[in-house]
Write an enzyme that holds these catalytic residues in place. Structure first.
Site, PDB file in Angstrom:
ATOM      1  N   SER A  92       0.834  -1.191   0.000  1.00  0.00           N
ATOM      2  CA  SER A  92       0.000   0.000   0.000  1.00  0.00           C
ATOM      3  C   SER A  92       0.880   1.256   0.000  1.00  0.00           C
ATOM      4  CB  SER A  92      -0.952  -0.045   1.207  1.00  0.00           C
ATOM      5  OG  SER A  92      -2.000   0.890   1.073  1.00  0.00           O
ATOM      6  N   ASP A 114      -9.602  -5.905  -4.339  1.00  0.00           N
ATOM      7  CA  ASP A 114      -9.075  -4.806  -3.528  1.00  0.00           C
ATOM      8  C   ASP A 114     -10.061  -3.636  -3.540  1.00  0.00           C
ATOM      9  OD1 ASP A 114      -7.580  -2.664  -2.426  1.00  0.00           O
ATOM     10  OD2 ASP A 114      -5.706  -3.544  -3.119  1.00  0.00           O
ATOM     11  N   HIS A 123      -7.266  -6.004  -0.083  1.00  0.00           N
ATOM     12  CA  HIS A 123      -6.135  -5.085  -0.069  1.00  0.00           C
ATOM     13  C   HIS A 123      -4.923  -5.606   0.696  1.00  0.00           C
ATOM     14  CE1 HIS A 123      -4.140  -1.274  -0.560  1.00  0.00           C
ATOM     15  NE2 HIS A 123      -4.072  -1.044   0.739  1.00  0.00           N
TER      16      HIS A 123
END
Length: 305
Positions: A97, A232, A260
């Site tokens: 991320s 995601d 995610h």
């Protein structure tokens, strides 16, 4: 996981865990609002072959939370200095991320220190990001985030989390569960302040501000793996496909039914993907002349256009 250690870099405590003794070093960089424990499901298995370092970024976890530089470039510098303090020269950098953005920035700023690059549902690959993150960049978000930690709000959020676990698709429920854990970690005012500083550096109400798309061609020759979940709800899987196209020679692994947090939702598949990638590639050796040629060729093409 090994017991957490702390080292002081530039006067600030940096927490990290280090395990394994393999010659290949994996630097695992977590996302915004998380800490090094996000890798607990995969780090021990990876440490059977490699040396694994899982730090808490500045402003996160057990690391210091000063009024400081929370830019993506600042974090890349921090990773370099942490590695220098540990007497480690080169790493395969793995980022999730926001940490994926830090990993890409690290490879961009310090190619001579980067053996390979692994981007896990990474930021900086397109403007799209969840509406929650965009809302938290607006004026008043600090007050709203503080109020959300009052007992009535916490109770309501816990109820929503429980309901989502019963009725939402598995990947969405998993993403919401991780978001709840991030929210819980923001009870500390210093952690909330750092979180908002980081978020407002990389996004606004329209989406992500930071991009590596214009520099992705510089990964040519750098072994790169992109890992994403096809469900995601924070960073759309289309970003993964764009990354594979923008980064010459990048390998792409899309995990079905995963949200995610691939390393937490599908740890065995994640470990297999990373291990196959590392074992199937040779660490790059940075060539300054080749780097200049890439820059000059692209600059020349832009001027001609």
């Amino acid at each position: 996981m090994d017991e957490q250690r702390t080292i002081t870099v530039h006067g600030h405590a940096r927490a990290f865990r280090m395990l394994g003794t393999g010659p290949t070093v994996l630097l695992l960089v977590h996302g915004i609002g998380c800490d090094g424990t996000t890798w607990d499901a995969v780090a021990p298995a990876l440490a059977e072959r490699y040396t694994v370092i899982a730090p808490d970024l500045l402003g996160h976890g057990r690391s210091a939370k000063p009024r400081a530089d929370y830019s993506i470039g600042g974090y890349a510098n921090g990773m370099r200095d942490l590695l220098g303090s540990l007497d480690i020269d080169r790493v395969t950098v793995v980022g999730h991320s926001f940490g994926g953005g830090v990993a890409m920035q690290f490879a961009y700023q310090f190619p001579e220190r980067t053996d390979r690059l692994v981007v896990v549902a990474g930021g900086g690959l397109g403007p799209q990001v969840s509406v929650t993150f965009r809302a938290l960049t607006l004026p008043g978000a600090s007050v709203a985030l503080r109020l959300s930690h009052l007992p009535p709000s916490r109770l309501a959020l816990a109820s929503l989390r429980a309901a989502a676990g019963l009725i939402a698709p598995a990947a969405l429920a998993a993403d919401l569960n991780e978001a709840y854990a991030v929210h819980t970690g923001l009870r500390d005012p210093a952690a909330r302040s750092a979180f908002l500083h980081v978020l407002r550096h990389v996004a606004d109400w329209r989406g992500q501000l930071i991009t590596m798309r214009d520099r992705a061609y510089l990964t040519q020759g750098l072994p790169t793996l992109v890992v994403w979940g096809d469900q995601d709800h924070v960073m759309p899987v289309e970003h993964a496909k764009a990354a594979a196209e923008l980064m010459p020679g990048a390998q792409l692994v899309v995990l079905p039914g995963v949200g995610h947090f691939p390393h937490r939702e599908a740890p065995e598949e994640f470990v297999r993907a990373v291990t196959d990638f590392v074992e199937g590639t040779r660490p790059t050796r940075w060539d300054a002349r080749r780097w200049r040629q890439l820059l000059q060729t692209r600059s020349g093409a832009s001027q001609a256009a």
